[in-house]
Design a protein around this motif. Structure first.
Motif, short mmCIF file in Angstrom:
data_model
loop_
_atom_site.label_atom_id
_atom_site.label_comp_id
_atom_site.label_asym_id
_atom_site.label_seq_id
_atom_site.Cartn_x
_atom_site.Cartn_y
_atom_site.Cartn_z
N ILE A 199 114.64 121.21 88.60
CA ILE A 199 114.88 122.65 88.76
C ILE A 199 116.11 123.10 88.00
N SER A 200 117.14 122.24 87.94
CA SER A 200 118.36 122.60 87.21
C SER A 200 118.08 122.78 85.72
N ASP A 201 117.16 121.97 85.17
CA ASP A 201 116.81 122.11 83.76
C ASP A 201 116.08 123.42 83.50
N LEU A 202 115.17 123.79 84.39
CA LEU A 202 114.42 125.04 84.23
C LEU A 202 115.36 126.24 84.28
N LEU A 203 116.29 126.24 85.24
CA LEU A 203 117.24 127.34 85.33
C LEU A 203 118.15 127.38 84.11
N ASP A 204 118.53 126.20 83.62
CA ASP A 204 119.40 126.12 82.45
C ASP A 204 118.68 126.63 81.20
N MET A 205 117.36 126.51 81.17
CA MET A 205 116.56 127.01 80.05
C MET A 205 116.45 128.54 80.07
N GLY A 206 116.92 129.17 81.15
CA GLY A 206 116.89 130.62 81.22
C GLY A 206 115.83 131.19 82.13
N GLU A 211 110.54 132.84 88.32
CA GLU A 211 109.69 132.14 87.36
C GLU A 211 109.58 130.66 87.70
N VAL A 212 110.65 130.08 88.23
CA VAL A 212 110.61 128.69 88.66
C VAL A 212 109.59 128.51 89.78
N VAL A 213 109.63 129.41 90.76
CA VAL A 213 108.67 129.35 91.88
C VAL A 213 107.24 129.53 91.38
N ALA A 214 107.04 130.47 90.46
CA ALA A 214 105.70 130.70 89.92
C ALA A 214 105.18 129.46 89.21
N LYS A 215 106.06 128.73 88.55
CA LYS A 215 105.67 127.50 87.84
C LYS A 215 105.28 126.42 88.84
N LEU A 216 106.09 126.27 89.90
CA LEU A 216 105.83 125.26 90.92
C LEU A 216 104.55 125.54 91.68
N LEU A 217 104.35 126.81 92.03
CA LEU A 217 103.23 127.19 92.90
C LEU A 217 102.11 127.88 92.09
N ALA A 218 101.88 127.38 90.89
CA ALA A 218 100.88 128.00 90.01
C ALA A 218 99.47 127.94 90.59
N SER A 219 99.22 126.99 91.51
CA SER A 219 97.88 126.86 92.09
C SER A 219 97.63 127.84 93.23
N TRP A 220 98.64 128.58 93.60
CA TRP A 220 98.50 129.54 94.70
C TRP A 220 98.81 130.95 94.23
#
Length: 294
Positions: A199-206, A211-220
């Motif tokens: 998660i730290s890498d995703l936030l560091d990427m901007g 958007e992080v939550v949407a990526k994690l929970l893409a199946s819902w």
């Protein structure tokens, strides 16, 4: 820029989520305590987790504390229902070499225990404690939720610290399964976390925390229910420090008065703020003790 917490639920009602961008708060905590990279990452993960768990506090006066008592390091984070968090590590300069290219937070505290204390207006605070799974905090808290609260959960926590000890990113996502829980949903959530990048890498990427939550929970299909600011904030004061001196008792206060210093320095564990008391003030505190006994 301010830190913020979001929470929401899936459209099918099977899961709820909480997520936080905690970069500002973690950096402030590290600066106040002068933390090394590894100890700072430990404190940052606890602060992020405390923010996430504050979403479950229902009343304004409720307070939740997460404490880790580990092999080499102890740490604590306390959060109020409004999202004010404070915390510290016992030995802020303690550091370890990186392990597999990552900060070795687990090496600082494993083996050890994790304790969650909830002061929610009952006669006594509610405590739950488990042995650390690996000391990386996210899996330890997931185990706490399962064993102490019977809530199957997935948790990701991350703190990315630069070579100059500034915080590049910090945050967390907590996903909890809602009853009736099915094995299929449990497997889906486990697979989602297994494939999830740091998660730290995703936030560091901007990426934003949304958007992080949407990526994690893409199946819902998910629905955000709340977004609110959170912060590192210590409510210490001269008055509270005086109460702390009062608790020392007569013998200790007399020892303080016998010291050559012109004034007494007290330091808040949570934010390193210093408060000073004159010898005359300490004598008045002694008089308060005598008046209570008479």
């Amino acid at each position: 820029m301010k830190d913020y917490l979001i929470r929401g639920i899936s459209a099918d009602g099977t899961i709820r989520y909480m997520a936080v961008d905690a970069k500002v708060s973690v950096e402030e905590a590290m600066q106040k305590h002068g933390c090394s990279a590894t100890s700072g990452a430990l404190l940052g993960r606890l602060i992020s987790a405390a923010f996430l768990m504050s979403a479950g506090l229902k009343n304004e006066q409720d307070v939740l504390t997460i404490r880790v008592d580990g092999k080499q390091q102890n740490a604590i984070a306390t959060v109020k229902a409004n999202g004010d968090v404070k915390g510290y590590v016992q030995n802020p300069l303690l550091d370890l070499p990186k392990k597999n290219g990552k900060l070795d937070v687990g090496g600082l505290v494993y083996p050890g225990t994790l304790t969650v204390i909830k002061d929610i207006g009952m006669k006594m605070p509610v405590n739950g404690s488990i042995e650390l799974v690996n000391g990386e905090i996210a899996q330890d808290l997931s185990a706490y939720f399962y064993h102490s609260e019977q809530i199957p959960s997935g948790l990701a926590l991350g703190v990315l610290i630069d070579v100059d000890y500034s915080v590049r990113s910090a945050g967390g996502v907590l996903v909890q399964l809602l009853p009736p829980v099915t094995e299929e949903t449990i497997l889906q959530v486990e697979q989602a976390f297994a494939k999830f990048p740091y998660i730290s890498d995703l936030l560091d990427m901007g990426l934003s925390i949304e958007e992080v939550v949407a990526k994690l929970l893409a199946s819902w299909e998910i629905q955000q229910l709340e977004k609110r600011e959170v912060r590192f904030f210590c409510d210490c004061s001269q008055e509270k420090m005086e109460k702390g001196l009062l608790l020392l008792g007569k013998a200790e206060l007399k020892k303080i008065l016998a010291m050559p210093d012109e004034q007494v320095e007290t330091v808040c564990h949570f934010c390193n703020s210093k408060y000073y008391f004159s010898k005359e003030h300490v004598e008045k505190i002694l008089q308060k003790i005598d008046s209570k006994k008479s």
